[in-house]
Each structure stands twice: as C-alpha cells, then as structure tokens.
Design a protein around this motif. Structure first.
Motif, PDB file in Angstrom:
ATOM      1  N   GLU A 174      26.686  26.238   1.907  1.00 19.62           N
ATOM      2  CA  GLU A 174      27.028  24.600   2.130  1.00 19.62           C
ATOM      3  C   GLU A 174      25.532  24.215   2.449  1.00 19.62           C
ATOM      4  N   PHE A 175      25.667  22.836   1.942  1.00 19.90           N
ATOM      5  CA  PHE A 175      24.205  22.120   2.048  1.00 19.90           C
ATOM      6  C   PHE A 175      24.612  20.827   2.514  1.00 19.90           C
ATOM      7  N   LEU A 176      23.639  20.163   3.520  1.00 18.60           N
ATOM      8  CA  LEU A 176      23.868  18.572   4.067  1.00 18.60           C
ATOM      9  C   LEU A 176      23.026  18.078   3.040  1.00 18.60           C
ATOM     10  N   VAL A 177      23.655  17.064   2.343  1.00 18.25           N
ATOM     11  CA  VAL A 177      23.173  16.184   1.586  1.00 18.25           C
ATOM     12  C   VAL A 177      22.341  14.883   2.138  1.00 18.25           C
ATOM     13  N   PHE A 178      21.369  14.420   1.975  1.00 22.66           N
ATOM     14  CA  PHE A 178      20.845  13.259   2.493  1.00 22.66           C
ATOM     15  C   PHE A 178      20.066  12.365   1.445  1.00 22.66           C
ATOM     16  N   SER A 179      19.857  11.200   1.711  1.00 12.50           N
ATOM     17  CA  SER A 179      18.980  10.229   0.595  1.00 12.50           C
ATOM     18  C   SER A 179      17.804  10.024   1.217  1.00 12.50           C
ATOM     19  N   LEU A 180      16.645   9.892   0.129  1.00 15.13           N
ATOM     20  CA  LEU A 180      15.544   9.270   0.530  1.00 15.13           C
ATOM     21  C   LEU A 180      15.404   8.368  -0.585  1.00 15.13           C
ATOM     22  N   GLY A 181      15.195   7.052  -0.344  1.00 19.92           N
ATOM     23  CA  GLY A 181      15.217   6.210  -1.549  1.00 19.92           C
ATOM     24  C   GLY A 181      16.486   6.418  -2.583  1.00 19.92           C
ATOM     25  N   ASP A 182      16.103   6.608  -3.817  1.00 15.28           N
ATOM     26  CA  ASP A 182      17.097   6.662  -4.916  1.00 15.28           C
ATOM     27  C   ASP A 182      17.554   8.145  -4.979  1.00 15.28           C
ATOM     28  N   GLU A 183      16.732   8.883  -4.396  1.00 12.77           N
ATOM     29  CA  GLU A 183      16.909  10.521  -4.935  1.00 12.77           C
ATOM     30  C   GLU A 183      18.011  11.041  -3.740  1.00 12.77           C
TER      31      GLU A 183
ATOM     32  N   GLN B  58      19.552   8.309   5.068  1.00 11.11           N
ATOM     33  CA  GLN B  58      21.005   8.296   5.133  1.00 11.11           C
ATOM     34  C   GLN B  58      21.523   9.903   4.974  1.00 11.11           C
ATOM     35  N   VAL B  59      22.615  10.222   5.745  1.00 12.25           N
ATOM     36  CA  VAL B  59      23.198  11.379   5.438  1.00 12.25           C
ATOM     37  C   VAL B  59      24.448  10.997   4.724  1.00 12.25           C
ATOM     38  N   SER B  60      24.896  11.720   3.728  1.00  2.00           N
ATOM     39  CA  SER B  60      26.115  11.332   2.821  1.00  2.00           C
ATOM     40  C   SER B  60      27.306  12.396   2.883  1.00  2.00           C
ATOM     41  N   ASP B  61      26.692  13.634   2.935  1.00  2.00           N
ATOM     42  CA  ASP B  61      27.938  14.608   2.634  1.00  2.00           C
ATOM     43  C   ASP B  61      27.483  15.962   3.113  1.00  2.00           C
ATOM     44  N   VAL B  62      28.661  16.614   3.056  1.00  2.00           N
ATOM     45  CA  VAL B  62      28.223  18.152   3.285  1.00  2.00           C
ATOM     46  C   VAL B  62      29.235  18.992   2.112  1.00  2.00           C
ATOM     47  N   MET B  63      28.226  19.646   1.433  1.00  2.00           N
ATOM     48  CA  MET B  63      28.899  20.146  -0.072  1.00  2.00           C
ATOM     49  C   MET B  63      28.660  21.609  -0.227  1.00  2.00           C
TER      50      MET B  63
END
Lengths: 667, 166
Positions: free
Chosen positions: B20-29, B106-111
């Motif tokens: 499981e991974f925590l997904v976050f964004s930095l700019g557009d990536e 921003q934190v978006s997801d756990v995948m």
C-alpha cells in the motif's frame, strides 16, 4: 520459565554485591578488623558464587570460590589480614567484575586473567594457611562448594520452606540447596514446599543465594535440632516460631529492608513519564492562556478548577522529577578505591573525606560528572597533595586530606573537591601561560590566574606522570561541566591547598529560562547565563574597524552580538539605543546580546532538537511555549561563535563584491 | 556499471510487490510512499523557523510534545509554486527512531500496487536522483513516482540527520 530470564537480576545484584564488597574491604581496619564487615564481605562472595553456580558461570564460580575460602579463613581468624592481602582481595574483586562483564556480554571471561588471579589466591592460601585454597577441580555444580567444615561435622540442620514457588523454580532452588549442603528430604505442595537439609551455611547465607531466584518473603528458613531430622524421626516438631524468627530474621531485614521498598525501573520509562508530565504542564498553560485571551470569565468553579489543575500539575512534575534523582553517594562511592590505589602508587598518605553523600542529583548528571570529578581528584593527589616528607617539612600532618562534598544551593548543586596540599603556584602558572602565548600580566588577580589552568593544552605538571598529564586537561573538565549547564571555580592558597567548586543545575530536563523577543520570534535564554539587562545609550557604543560594536558597561567593553543578525530574524529593531541588551556570560566570556524586548521568566521543559533533527548552531535545545509553539533555547557560547563566523563570512562576501566591482571598473 | 543501474531498480520493484502506498502531489507530479512509514497527516501550522538552515527546512513544529523538523519537499524539488493553501498538508513520517514532517501540496489517495504495476524508473528525466526511487507506478491514466522516503530524508543533501563524524 527460562533460567536466562534471571540473568539480568543476577548481574545487577552481583554488581551491587561487588560494590558492597569493595566498600567493606576499603573500610576495613587491617589491624583490628570488624567481624561484621568480614562477614559481609564473605556473604557477598558467597552469594555471587551461589548465583554463578546456578547460572553455570563456571569461571566466576571458581574464582569466587577461591576468594570465598580465603575470606572464610579470615573471618574465622585463621588468616591474619595485611594490607597486601586486602590489596589481593581487591584485585580479585576487580577480576570478578571483569568476569561478570564478560558473562553479561555473552562471552567467556579471559581464561588467562582468571588463571593468574587463581594462582595468586592459591599461593596466598598456601603461604598463609599452609593448605590449598580448596577444591578448584571441576567446579561445575555437584561438588559441595562451601568450605570444608573445620570440625568435620555436617553443620546445622535446616528446614527451608518455599512459599508459593512454581515447580520449575523449585527444581532450580533444590539443585542450588544441594550445593550448599546435603538435602535430606523434600515434601509439601506449591504453597509450602519444605526442604530439610544439613548445611554449614547459615540461614542468611542460604537466603542470600536463593534470592537470586525468589523473593525473600517466599522463604522461611529455620534451624531444627538434629534429632528432628527426617531419617530417624518421622514428623519433626516445628520449632517455636518466635525463637527461630529472631535467629534468622534480623540479618535479613537489615539487608533486604531497603530492597523491598524500592523498585528498579528502566530510565527510558521514567523519561517517558517526565515527557508526558511536561506535556501536561504545557497543555495546562495553554488552557490558561486561552482563558486569559478570550476573557472568558465564566463561573468561579471553572477558574478554581483550572488553578487546581495548575497546582496539581506542578506538584506532579516535581514528584516525577524526584524519581530520577539519585544520591551523590552513587558518584562518591567510586573514589575510595581510586584514592587508595593512586595514593599507594604516588607514595602519599591520603585521607578521603566525603560530605553530603545523600545530596540528590539527576541520574543523567551523576553519570556525566564522574569523569570531571575523577580528573580533579587525580589532580589533587598528583599535583596538590605533597609527599609525607614534604608535608612534615612544611609543618603539616603527614596524612593529606582530600575532601569531596556535595550540597544544595538554591536550584543548584555545589560539588567541591578540596585538598590541604601545596596549592597552585601562581608564578609557575603565569610563566607557563606566557610560554603558551596567553595574554597575561603580573598584576592579574589570583582568580584570573587560576582560571588560566582551564586554557586548552595547559598543564603545570613538570613531567607526564603515570597519573596525570596525559592530554586530558582541565579544559576538558571545564567543557564537560559547561556542557551540563554548570561552571567551575578554583580557590587556592599557597601552602594551604586548593578548592575546586563545581556548580551544576539539579537536572537537565527543566531550565530556568528568560524569554526574549526579536522581531516576531521568541527565544529562550538560560537564566544562569544572564547577568543583567539594560538599555544602551548612544554614548556607550563604540564602533570598531570591521564593523564590530562594543558596549561600555561600567569599566568593561563588551562585544555586541545582535540576535537578529545571528538568527537571521527580519523585522527586528536594529538600532541598539531603542532595543535592549542582555549581558550574558558563557565559557567565561561576556558579551552583550541585542534583543527587542524581554518577555518574562519561566521554567521550561528542555526538549532535545537532535532527537529528530540535528544540532543547530547557536541553539542548545528547544522547548514548547504556553501557546503550543516551539521556541529555541540559545546556547550562549555557541551563539557568540556563530555571530563571529557570520561576521567573518559577511566580510568575505563584502570584500569579494568590492573586488568584483573593482574588476568591472578596471576592465 | 550501467548493468547495475538497470538491474537494481527491477529487483527493488519486485521486492515491494503489492504494497500500500500513500499518494501525494507536488506540482503536477504524483508521488507515492510506503504507507507503513507514515505516522499521520496534519495541516500545516505553527512552524518555528531555524536560522541558517536551507530554505526547504521550514523549521521545527510541536507534535504533541515531540519536536519535529518540517521539510518542504516542494521547495526541495524546486517547484515554482510552493504556496501554502487549504490543501497543503504535512505528512509525518517515521524513519527508524526519528520523526520528520514533509510538506506536500495535497494528499490524494491510498493505493495498493501489484508487482506488475511497478516499472523500473527511467535512467533520466526525473527531478529526483534515481537513488530515492523505488520505481514508477503505472495506473492507466496516471504515473506515480514511488519514492524511497527513508533514503531521501536521510540523504546528505537534506542534512536532516547529522552525518557521522561531524
């Protein structure tokens, strides 16, 4: 249960027993030894041997066995003590300690060292008693390891009752009892299991050995008349209780009374509690602040509840802090041996006096003060105290006095090392300082001269001796003490002696802080470093070439360090005459720290920055303020260094810009 | 040498199969980190500045009595737009015995990613050195950069942790 679970208990207790043994050996009057002390020394050796046997630490068991036999002869008056014999015992004790350490680390002790000490002990036994020191052959478990009874009898008959001991532990204990004597019969249930035996060991010796496995309350040891032994008689009448109690109990009580009323706790657990209490205090002051800010007057119940919370939280903090306090005896107790050995080596007669052993200090500080104190004690012995001949020539008693003392002084502890030796030699220190290139003059006050010995690389020892002058100088002592938030002074008078005073805070966990504001930011200054604060007048400010500013305070010119510059704070007051300067002192140097405003004084809980981050230049630690925000605690000496290096790099930057603009104009 | 570079990431990718991974964004990536390293997610607030530290070290904050350094990964990666908004969050990470907060947009997801979804990283073209990358997560429309956060935060260039011998 696995027997290895008991290892750590054994190690800790054996360590304490060795400490006791050493203390008694040192206190022993060789010409007229105290029976109680001899018994105590014997008991310690015996208990360690028993435990070592139980856990299969063979080398330890064999060495203690030899020592124990010699001690037994001593306490029976068959071996007359001499100073060199006590020295041998002390050596053996050191050996035991090394062996214990080896087992603790899970390795076999040094066999060669063991063979050496065993040989010494055996030789001693042969020479003094005329017989070998006892059974050294396979000292595993079966051989009765108590000294062969002189009379050839089997000793007294005992009933050892084990109360509420599990079966597995019982097996261990019975095996153990087998080593102490002959087990004749076992009977009973879990709650009371009785072992009848014949043994030369006394009831409290047996108890001392068994206590590595069970609590003293779980044992009931009584002596029984031989005719009541199980072989000829079926049911032994229990002895009248009161009588046997009085025979076995007193010795036990005096030894275990303290242990029963205290517990061993890992330091980490205590630290955790201290942290949590710190949190509680911060939360409480946050609540206070919220109430103040919101001007919530509410009902009286709320206000009184809040103040009650405040009081309880403070009391709790104090109580929890006291858990970490240990008496200075913990530190002082290691010096009698050091002094004895050193004095012997240096050919001096020294009497060591310790005062204020019960004065309490934070455990973490006691551990860190040992090295500096050891250095000071060594110095006193080596350079301070004279040889008996010299002392006699100076009209002083041949035996020098070295005093270690500790006492509380306000929120600090004052530790002193003083001797009645020759005192510091002013001329020699000045000469040495000159040859080291230190700025000195002949009309410096004595205090200033004594401070010179703390300069790095400073040693007045004419030759490097075995004892001191090996590179660890007084500068290291001073640095270590300052690192603990303390300071050192020296008072000395030629021919009368030297007194070194160390003043330390009681704990490192709490600090008296003065909060100062610079721009929008708040910093904490340790109150111990603050001398005074004032508003500078323009007349008292002197600018030097290179941009340094000096502030004249009475007769002194102090460098001005702008906190906003060192800490890169924007929006601060830059004009010294409309700001405040705080005169601070660190590492013996004073300077004026420029801040915007003094906010107030408060106790703060010191939080380490390095736990999660790293060392920050100019900052010693952090704390949490009443509003929950983090404030940095300034490191006064380091802040000065930081400011100097920033000025230097600024100057370089300025020069290079000047240079490049010149280049531009030239081209 | 080139052999090593191309083999290692594949091995790494296989090792971390289906986690499981925590997904976050930095700019557009979009980035992802091992969720087991994440202690909690908080808003950005009350940071005390540390003087003479690099700009991406925002300072230290009080996390229930623990002093925690706060690193702004957006500044570290030189993103043009590192403004603090309502979405700006601090991910509190545990590395060994240390606790560090990282600021992300921003934190978006756990995948959950399977081994097949994780591709070895390319040899160039990413704002991070390869050392800190487990691999790339391939999700139909999206590409996740799987960051070895422990390695990144203990790296010398971040200087969160004092180097040995300093």
């Amino acid at each position: 249960m696995d027997i290895s679970d008991f290892y750590s208990t054994f190690f800790e207790e054996a360590e304490e027993l060795l400490g006791d043994m050493e203390a008694h050996l040192l206190a022993l009057d060789v010409d007229n030894p105290d029976m109680e002390q001899l018994n105590a020394i014997f008991r310690a050796a015996h208990s360690i041997k028993g435990g070592a046997g139980t856990f299969g630490f063979e080398a330890l068991q064999r060495t203690t066995h030899l020592l124990e036999n010699l001690l037994d002869y001593t306490r029976r008056g068959e071996l007359t003590l001499r100073r060199d014999i006590v020295d041998t015992f002390l050596e053996a004790k050191d050996m035991l300690h090394d062996q214990l350490d080896a087992y603790r680390q899970g390795v076999e002790p040094d066999a060669e060292a063991m063979a050496r000490i065993c040989e010494v002990l055996q030789k001693l036994a042969l020479e003094e008693i005329g017989e070998p020191a006892g059974d050294v052959a396979p000292a595993t478990t079966v051989a009765p390891s108590t000294p062969p009874p002189a009379s050839g009898g089997t000793g007294q008959s005992l009933s050892v009752a084990l109360l509420g001991v599990s079966e597995s532990d019982r097996k261990l204990l019975i095996e153990e009892l087998g080593q102490l004597g002959d087990v004749l019969e076992t009977r009973g249930e879990d709650d009371r299991y009785e072992v009848l035996m014949k043994s030369t060991a006394s009831a409290d010796d047996i108890e001392a050995v068994m206590c590595f496995i069970v609590e003293p309350e779980q044992l009931d040891i009584r002596s029984i008349p031989p005719e009541q032994l199980p072989v000829p008689v079926k049911t032994p009448e229990p002895q009248p209780k009161a009588e046997t109690k009085s025979a076995a109990r007193p010795a036990v009580d005096s030894r275990d009374g303290g242990a029963n009323s205290s517990i061993r706790v890992p330091v980490a657990k205590v630290d955790h509690i201290i942290n949590l209490v710190g949190e509680l205090i911060i939360t409480q002051s946050m609540l206070n602040q919220v109430v103040e800010d919101s001007e919530f007057t509410g009902d009286a119940g709320f206000a009184s509840g809040l103040s009650l919370l405040q009081r309880t939280a403070r009391d709790l903090q104090e109580a929890v802090m006291s858990v970490r306090m240990v008496p200075m005896d913990y530190v002082f107790s290691r010096f009698p041996r050091l002094v004895r050995d050193l004095a012997g080596k240096l050919g001096k007669d020294v009497e060591l006096i310790t005062e204020g052993k019960s004065t309490e200090l934070d455990k973490s500080l006691t551990e860190r003060i040992i090295d500096p104190l050891t250095h000071l004690v060594r110095n006193s012995l080596d350079h301070g105290l004279e040889t008996p001949e010299l002392r006699a020539a100076a009209g002083k008693p041949g035996t020098g006095r070295l005093t270690l003392s500790a006492q509380h002084q306000g929120g600090n502890i004052l530790i002193e090392v003083s001797d009645d030796g020759a005192g510091l030699d002013r001329e020699r220190i000045l000469a040495k300082a000159r040859s080291n290139g230190l700025p000195v003059s002949d009309n410096m006050s004595d205090e200033e001269v004594w401070q010179l010995i703390f300069a790095p690389g400073f040693s007045t020892a004419e030759a490097v001796s075995d004892v001191s002058g090996r590179g660890v100088g007084m500068d290291v002592v001073k640095r270590n003490i300052q690192a603990m938030g303390g300071h050192v002074d020296v008072i000395s008078e030629a021919g009368q002696g030297t007194r070194t005073r160390i003043v330390l805070p009681l704990t490192l966990a709490i600090l008296d802080g003065m909060s100062v504001r610079v721009g929008e930011e708040t910093f904490i200054l340790p109150v111990s470093a603050v001398i005074e604060s004032l508003q500078p007048r323009a007349d008292d400010l002197y600018t030097m070439a290179g941009g340094d500013v000096l502030l004249k305070v009475r007769e002194d010119y102090l460098p001005l360090v702008a906190l906003h510059h060192a800490m890169e704070v924007s929006g601060a007051v830059t004009d010294p005459t409309s700001a405040i300067v705080v005169i601070v002192q660190g590492e013996g140097r004073r300077y004026a720290l420029l801040v915007d405003e003094l906010v107030g004084q408060q106790q703060v809980v010191v939080k380490n920055l390095e736990t999660n981050y790293r060392k920050v230049p100019g900052v010693s630690a952090a704390t949490i303020l009443g509003d929950g925000s983090v404030a940095l605690i300034l490191d006064i000496p380091d802040l000065h260094r930081l400011s100097q290096s920033k000025k230097a790099s600024d100057a370089v930057a300025r020069n290079s810009t000047v240079l490049s603009s010149k280049e531009v104009s030239a081209s | 040498m080139s052999n090593l570079v191309s083999v290692n990431p594949v091995k790494k990718a296989a090792e971390i199969s289906s986690r499981e991974f925590l997904v976050f964004s930095l700019g557009d990536e979009e980035y992802a980190i091992d969720i087991l390293k994440v202690q909690e997610i908080r808003g950005y607030e009350n940071v005390t500045r540390i003087a003479n530290a690099p700009d991406f070290i925002k300072g230290v904050a009080n996390l229930r009595g623990v002093i925690v350094p706060i690193v702004d990964l957006r500044l570290k990666f030189r993103l043009a737009n590192a403004d603090y908004t309502q979405q700006t969050v601090v991910i509190v990470i545990n590395i060994g015995t240390r606790v560090v907060g990282i600021v992300v947009d921003q934190v978006s997801d756990v995948m959950t990613l399977t081994a097949e979804q994780i591709k070895p990283p390319p040899e160039f073209g990413i704002s991070l050195p390869l050392d800190y990358i487990h691999g790339l997560g391939n999700l139909e429309e999206r590409m996740l950069v799987l960051v070895d956060i422990e390695r990144l935060l203990t790296s010398e260039e971040l200087a969160i942790v004092e180097r040995v011998g300093e």
